[in-house]
Design an enzyme around this catalytic site. Sequence first.
Site, PDB file in Angstrom:
ATOM      1  N   ARG A  38      78.059  37.445  27.462  1.00  0.00           N
ATOM      2  CA  ARG A  38      78.863  38.588  27.019  1.00  0.00           C
ATOM      3  C   ARG A  38      80.074  38.791  27.919  1.00  0.00           C
ATOM      4  NH1 ARG A  38      76.358  42.696  23.553  1.00  0.00           N
ATOM      5  NH2 ARG A  38      74.719  41.613  22.464  1.00  0.00           N
ATOM      6  N   ASP A  86      79.077  37.213  16.637  1.00  0.00           N
ATOM      7  CA  ASP A  86      77.799  37.891  16.862  1.00  0.00           C
ATOM      8  C   ASP A  86      76.693  37.156  16.117  1.00  0.00           C
ATOM      9  OD1 ASP A  86      76.878  40.593  18.179  1.00  0.00           O
ATOM     10  OD2 ASP A  86      75.663  40.282  16.389  1.00  0.00           O
ATOM     11  N   ARG A  98      89.828  46.020  20.945  1.00  0.00           N
ATOM     12  CA  ARG A  98      88.736  46.544  20.119  1.00  0.00           C
ATOM     13  C   ARG A  98      89.195  47.824  19.409  1.00  0.00           C
ATOM     14  NH1 ARG A  98      85.250  48.668  17.706  1.00  0.00           N
ATOM     15  NH2 ARG A  98      83.042  48.920  18.144  1.00  0.00           N
ATOM     16  N   ARG A 125      82.933  44.976  26.693  1.00  0.00           N
ATOM     17  CA  ARG A 125      83.427  46.327  26.992  1.00  0.00           C
ATOM     18  C   ARG A 125      83.693  46.640  28.459  1.00  0.00           C
ATOM     19  NH1 ARG A 125      78.746  48.634  23.430  1.00  0.00           N
ATOM     20  NH2 ARG A 125      77.944  46.719  24.342  1.00  0.00           N
ATOM     21  N   TYR A 163      66.042  41.683  13.421  1.00  0.00           N
ATOM     22  CA  TYR A 163      67.085  42.664  13.053  1.00  0.00           C
ATOM     23  C   TYR A 163      67.160  42.833  11.538  1.00  0.00           C
ATOM     24  CZ  TYR A 163      68.805  42.669  17.857  1.00  0.00           C
ATOM     25  OH  TYR A 163      68.907  42.818  19.214  1.00  0.00           O
TER      26      TYR A 163
HETATM   27  O1  CP3 Z   1      78.906  36.392  25.023  1.00  0.00           O
HETATM   28  C1  CP3 Z   1      80.018  36.608  24.524  1.00  0.00           C
HETATM   29  O2  CP3 Z   1      80.987  37.056  25.180  1.00  0.00           O
HETATM   30  C2  CP3 Z   1      80.251  36.198  23.076  1.00  0.00           C
HETATM   31  C3  CP3 Z   1      80.032  37.209  22.107  1.00  0.00           C
HETATM   32  C4  CP3 Z   1      78.631  37.731  21.799  1.00  0.00           C
HETATM   33  C5  CP3 Z   1      78.456  39.053  21.279  1.00  0.00           C
HETATM   34  N1  CP3 Z   1      77.148  39.187  20.919  1.00  0.00           N
HETATM   35  C6  CP3 Z   1      79.507  40.064  21.120  1.00  0.00           C
HETATM   36  C7  CP3 Z   1      79.131  41.490  20.997  1.00  0.00           C
HETATM   37  C8  CP3 Z   1      77.379  37.113  21.810  1.00  0.00           C
HETATM   38  C9  CP3 Z   1      76.974  35.744  22.340  1.00  0.00           C
HETATM   39  C10 CP3 Z   1      76.450  38.038  21.246  1.00  0.00           C
HETATM   40  C11 CP3 Z   1      75.030  37.729  21.035  1.00  0.00           C
HETATM   41  C12 CP3 Z   1      74.134  38.773  20.530  1.00  0.00           C
HETATM   42  N2  CP3 Z   1      74.397  39.774  19.643  1.00  0.00           N
HETATM   43  C13 CP3 Z   1      72.752  38.826  20.850  1.00  0.00           C
HETATM   44  C14 CP3 Z   1      71.998  37.832  21.699  1.00  0.00           C
HETATM   45  C15 CP3 Z   1      72.199  38.037  23.162  1.00  0.00           C
HETATM   46  C16 CP3 Z   1      71.567  39.271  23.707  1.00  0.00           C
HETATM   47  O3  CP3 Z   1      72.344  40.117  24.227  1.00  0.00           O
HETATM   48  O4  CP3 Z   1      70.330  39.410  23.675  1.00  0.00           O
HETATM   49  C17 CP3 Z   1      72.212  39.941  20.169  1.00  0.00           C
HETATM   50  C18 CP3 Z   1      70.773  40.412  20.235  1.00  0.00           C
HETATM   51  C19 CP3 Z   1      73.267  40.525  19.400  1.00  0.00           C
HETATM   52  C20 CP3 Z   1      73.165  41.672  18.457  1.00  0.00           C
HETATM   53  C21 CP3 Z   1      74.026  42.800  18.866  1.00  0.00           C
HETATM   54  N3  CP3 Z   1      75.403  42.765  18.863  1.00  0.00           N
HETATM   55  C22 CP3 Z   1      73.602  44.090  19.295  1.00  0.00           C
HETATM   56  C23 CP3 Z   1      72.160  44.540  19.440  1.00  0.00           C
HETATM   57  C24 CP3 Z   1      74.765  44.815  19.546  1.00  0.00           C
HETATM   58  C25 CP3 Z   1      74.836  46.269  19.918  1.00  0.00           C
HETATM   59  C26 CP3 Z   1      74.460  46.481  21.342  1.00  0.00           C
HETATM   60  C27 CP3 Z   1      75.635  46.220  22.249  1.00  0.00           C
HETATM   61  O5  CP3 Z   1      75.470  45.478  23.208  1.00  0.00           O
HETATM   62  O6  CP3 Z   1      76.658  46.824  21.948  1.00  0.00           O
HETATM   63  C28 CP3 Z   1      75.884  43.960  19.316  1.00  0.00           C
HETATM   64  C29 CP3 Z   1      77.307  44.311  19.470  1.00  0.00           C
HETATM   65  C30 CP3 Z   1      78.178  43.380  20.252  1.00  0.00           C
HETATM   66  N4  CP3 Z   1      78.187  42.005  20.167  1.00  0.00           N
HETATM   67  C31 CP3 Z   1      79.198  43.774  21.175  1.00  0.00           C
HETATM   68  C32 CP3 Z   1      79.789  42.585  21.647  1.00  0.00           C
HETATM   69  C33 CP3 Z   1      80.939  42.458  22.600  1.00  0.00           C
HETATM   70  C34 CP3 Z   1      79.614  45.210  21.484  1.00  0.00           C
HETATM   71  C35 CP3 Z   1      80.312  45.751  20.298  1.00  0.00           C
HETATM   72  C36 CP3 Z   1      81.487  46.651  20.610  1.00  0.00           C
HETATM   73  O7  CP3 Z   1      82.515  46.185  21.135  1.00  0.00           O
HETATM   74  O8  CP3 Z   1      81.381  47.827  20.266  1.00  0.00           O
END
Ligand code: CP3
Length: 358
Positions: free
Chosen positions: A25, A75, A38, A29, A152
Amino acid sequence: MNQRKALLRVLKGERTDPPPVWIMRQAGRYLPEYRELRQQAGDFLTLCYTPEMAAEVTLQPIRRFGFDAAIIFADILLVPHALGSDLTFETGTGPLLSPIADPRDVDALRTADSVHEKLAPVGEALRIVRSALPPETTLIGFAGAPWTVATYMIAGRAVPGQIPAHEFLRRQPEAFRRLINLLTEATIEYLSDQIAAGAETIKIFDSWAGSLTGPEFQLYVTDPTQTIVRAIRKRHPGVPIIAFPRAAGDALPAFVADARPDCVALDQSVNPTWIADNLDQQICVQGNLDPALLESGGDELIAAVESVLNGFAGRPHIFNLGHGINPAAQIGNVEKLLETVRSWRPGQASAASRLPGK
Ligand code: CP3
């Protein structure tokens, strides 16, 4: 040809000192430049589906920190979206999808080949990033593993313990199996497209692997990953695969032996001594600093970074966190992490002990 990209060399089984480093990640943020884009995009999915924006966000942490790898901004929930689930991301509540309550909801999903057209913008973003990256930086593509994505889809949102998925798999085993098979197929197609668009390695995120044990772990974590690894290797020989069966615990050695990824990513609960005793020394690992240390920082951060480096010094290792970086992480602490990794050499005295006042 000599491989210039350290991360790819390590994925092929070489050891480098210091190890290559990137963080899960890393675009997100905690970065002001991410928050700004964003806000401009208005919506998280717009950011994911607009190739120029997704490419820009992917490149932000590379420009700022010079990590050894860029991971494409997308994502794991884009696959269910392509298969027909409604998907929204609400600030504060996380993702919301149309839940899967009975077998008819599985039948209503689109076929695996829908990912080609629906997720074409991810391929476009990969092409832009690949042409903009410095020659030493590796481009990583990714997808969620079928089990984690299914948790999910069934619950319709993030829930502690993944209870709805556990219930569905016990009450509707046949429909659950169809869902896992559909996700396995869709993931193979999606990852192949990412490789064709320029991803040089791919990572499979099974964030909720640890909520299954015994035969269910084998059936829904190990077996689908094995199917994906074999299919990708057949279609794209030589493209290394990283698997992240988070919190797999004692199931990890059998997972590695059966699924055969080129590298296994470890969460922060995994002790390097246990890895030394339980995973062959040739096997590449990635990880596994506790992400919370990037909030607190200090000597404790430096000592913990060194302990990860020393702990995995005997095998191919990619430095990373044990899970994604938190929005509250401090940029100065990411810089400190990088300085510590990059100045570290095997057997050298601890930088923590060389700090002023020690
Ligand atoms: O790693 C990176 O920089 C690449 C981008 C990436 C995102 N999500 C962007 C994201 C990757 C590799 C993921 C994987 C992801 N997404 C996983 C597996 C890894 C882990 O953390 O366990 C999972 C379970 C998700 C599902 C997901 N996406 C959730 C549960 C959420 C909400 C919780 C949170 O962290 O905000 C997201 C949103 C998300 N995906 C954000 C980002 C940058 C935040 C969204 C925002 O900017 O508001």
